[in-house]
Motif scaffolding. Structure first.
Motif, short mmCIF file in Angstrom:
data_model
loop_
_atom_site.label_atom_id
_atom_site.label_comp_id
_atom_site.label_asym_id
_atom_site.label_seq_id
_atom_site.Cartn_x
_atom_site.Cartn_y
_atom_site.Cartn_z
N SER A 117 0.84 -1.19 0.00
CA SER A 117 0.00 0.00 0.00
C SER A 117 0.88 1.24 0.00
N ASN A 118 0.72 2.07 -1.02
CA ASN A 118 1.48 3.32 -1.12
C ASN A 118 1.02 4.29 -0.03
N PRO A 119 1.93 5.00 0.62
CA PRO A 119 1.53 5.91 1.70
C PRO A 119 0.69 7.08 1.22
N GLY A 120 -0.04 7.68 2.15
CA GLY A 120 -0.72 8.92 1.86
C GLY A 120 0.27 10.07 1.82
N CYS A 121 -0.11 11.14 1.12
CA CYS A 121 0.82 12.27 0.98
C CYS A 121 1.09 12.93 2.32
N TYR A 122 0.07 13.39 3.00
CA TYR A 122 0.29 14.08 4.27
C TYR A 122 1.02 13.22 5.31
N PRO A 123 0.63 11.97 5.52
CA PRO A 123 1.31 11.18 6.54
C PRO A 123 2.79 10.95 6.27
N THR A 124 3.19 10.93 5.00
CA THR A 124 4.58 10.62 4.66
C THR A 124 5.57 11.51 5.42
N GLY A 125 5.41 12.80 5.31
CA GLY A 125 6.34 13.71 5.98
C GLY A 125 6.25 13.63 7.49
N ALA A 126 5.03 13.59 8.02
CA ALA A 126 4.86 13.58 9.47
C ALA A 126 5.43 12.32 10.09
N ILE A 127 5.18 11.17 9.47
CA ILE A 127 5.71 9.90 10.00
C ILE A 127 7.23 9.91 10.00
N LEU A 128 7.82 10.40 8.92
CA LEU A 128 9.28 10.40 8.84
C LEU A 128 9.91 11.33 9.87
N MET A 129 9.19 12.33 10.35
CA MET A 129 9.69 13.20 11.40
C MET A 129 9.42 12.63 12.79
N LEU A 130 8.26 12.02 12.99
CA LEU A 130 7.85 11.60 14.32
C LEU A 130 8.41 10.25 14.74
N ARG A 131 8.37 9.27 13.85
CA ARG A 131 8.73 7.91 14.25
C ARG A 131 10.14 7.79 14.82
N PRO A 132 11.17 8.43 14.23
CA PRO A 132 12.50 8.31 14.83
C PRO A 132 12.57 8.86 16.26
N LEU A 133 11.77 9.89 16.55
CA LEU A 133 11.77 10.45 17.90
C LEU A 133 11.11 9.50 18.89
N VAL A 134 10.05 8.83 18.44
CA VAL A 134 9.39 7.84 19.29
C VAL A 134 10.32 6.65 19.53
N GLU A 135 10.94 6.16 18.47
CA GLU A 135 11.83 5.00 18.60
C GLU A 135 13.04 5.31 19.47
N ALA A 136 13.48 6.56 19.48
CA ALA A 136 14.62 6.95 20.30
C ALA A 136 14.22 7.21 21.76
N GLY A 137 12.94 7.17 22.06
CA GLY A 137 12.48 7.41 23.42
C GLY A 137 12.38 8.88 23.79
N ILE A 138 12.54 9.77 22.81
CA ILE A 138 12.47 11.21 23.06
C ILE A 138 11.02 11.69 23.13
N LEU A 139 10.21 11.20 22.22
CA LEU A 139 8.80 11.58 22.14
C LEU A 139 7.95 10.45 22.70
N ALA A 140 7.20 10.73 23.74
CA ALA A 140 6.32 9.71 24.33
C ALA A 140 5.23 9.33 23.34
N THR A 141 4.81 8.08 23.38
CA THR A 141 3.79 7.62 22.44
C THR A 141 2.45 8.32 22.66
N ASP A 142 2.24 8.88 23.88
CA ASP A 142 0.99 9.59 24.14
C ASP A 142 1.16 11.10 24.10
N TYR A 143 2.26 11.56 23.48
CA TYR A 143 2.46 13.01 23.32
C TYR A 143 1.28 13.57 22.51
N PRO A 144 0.76 14.75 22.89
CA PRO A 144 -0.36 15.35 22.14
C PRO A 144 0.13 15.97 20.83
N VAL A 145 0.34 15.14 19.83
CA VAL A 145 0.89 15.57 18.54
C VAL A 145 -0.16 16.33 17.74
#
Length: 321
Positions: A117-145
């Motif tokens: 499944s090809n990604p949606g346009c809007y989610p592409t940029g946001a996911i690429l910015m957010l996911r590394p921060l979550v995986e690194a433990g910097i951004l909590a999974t329940d952060y009010p994004v």
């Protein structure tokens, strides 16, 4: 000599399909197949074509994409690989998510998948910015994004394109304010968020080009990080990527959305002030490139194991104008 893989674009007359075809037309490693225009809605003709090709790209509305995917799956041993550019299967666990930069393992997962499944346009940029921060433990999974975004009107489908080209649409319009935009489940799932993000999209009177912006309060992050720390983390994550780059934020604090039009590139910038304790992450890309057709061609290359150029043949800023 190895057989040249063949591809059928189901819905090739739409904006995404046309740009995929343009990106692939000069590629000697793939053979494009088409159905005569008067038979494009003929289920029998589509079934015959699917039996003959190696991969089908679905550039269709969601319901039609589900029907086409089911038709392909019904072919058993003759079933082609399927790459769906619609929203229909993006959070379906039976489909690989076609964002190669999501994790180091994602390109191999896409290459091995029967259905992507090809990604949606809007989610592409946001996911690429957010996911590394979550995986690194910097951004909590329940952060009010919150994600604030703007796109050119080609991202809104045929009715929106017609309205802007007829000069009956407003110069700028926010939408999705009922908070049920179809991209939110995808954005939440692949950013690894447990709290539903607030997504505020907008469209403006230009053809293509997109900005995703994610504001952050640094005191709500873990590890006493600064904007420079966030930039360094993201730069390390995408070092060596063919299409995603982390670049320094301009001192003037301005950015326009069209500079990457015609390309499959995506740029991430971290604007911020450590003294104020605030940062804004911004992704710039082409909603028809890395946000749609370019991403599809990138995925096609992985799925078929062939070299591709996911940019338009002559890629330059404001390419669609």
């Amino acid at each position: 000599m190895a057989k040249t893989p063949s591809v059928f674009i189901d819905g090739e007359a739409g904006t995404t399909g046309l740009q995929i075809r343009e990106r692939l037309a000069a590629n000697p490693h793939v053979a494009l197949r088409s159905i005569a225009p008067d038979r494009r809605k003929d289920a029998g003709a589509r079934r015959e074509m699917m039996e003959e090709v190696d991969l089908v790209i679905l550039c269709l509305p969601d319901d039609a994409a589900k029907e086409s995917a089911a038709l392909a799956a019904s072919l058993g041993d003759k079933a082609p690989k399927v790459l769906d550019a619609s929203t229909a299967h993006r959070v379906d666990s039976a489909w690989a998510y076609g964002l190669p930069e999501l994790t180091p393992a994602q390109p191999a997962l896409i290459a091995d998948a029967q259905q992507v499944s090809n990604p949606g346009c809007y989610p592409t940029g946001a996911i690429l910015m957010l996911r590394p921060l979550v995986e690194a433990g910097i951004l909590a999974t329940d952060y009010p994004v919150t994600v604030n975004a703007v796109s050119g009107y080609t991202g809104g489908g045929k009715a929106m394109v017609n309205a802007y080209e007829a000069r009956t649409a407003p110069d700028f319009e926010m939408y999705g304010l009922g908070l049920h935009h179809k991209h939110v489940p995808e954005l939440q799932q692949y950013s690894l968020l447990t709290r539903r993000p607030i997504f505020v999209p907008a469209v403006a009177d230009y053809a293509q080009g997109m900005l995703d912006a994610v504001p952050l309060h640094l005191d709500m992050l873990k590890g006493n990080v600064t904007p420079a720390d966030i930039e360094a983390l993201l730069a390390a994550r995408y070092a060596g990527s063919d299409y995603v780059r982390v670049v320094p934020a301009e001192a003037g604090g301005k950015i326009e959305p069209q500079a990457l039009n015609g390309t499959n590139g995506l740029e991430i910038r971290v604007y911020g002030d450590a003294a104020l304790g605030q940062a804004v992450l911004v992704a710039r890309f082409d909603n028809l490139g890395k946000g749609a057709s370019g991403a599809a061609v990138q995925n096609l290359g992985l799925m078929l194991g062939i070299p591709v150029n996911a940019d338009l043949p002559v890629a330059h800023p404001h390419a669609a104008e």
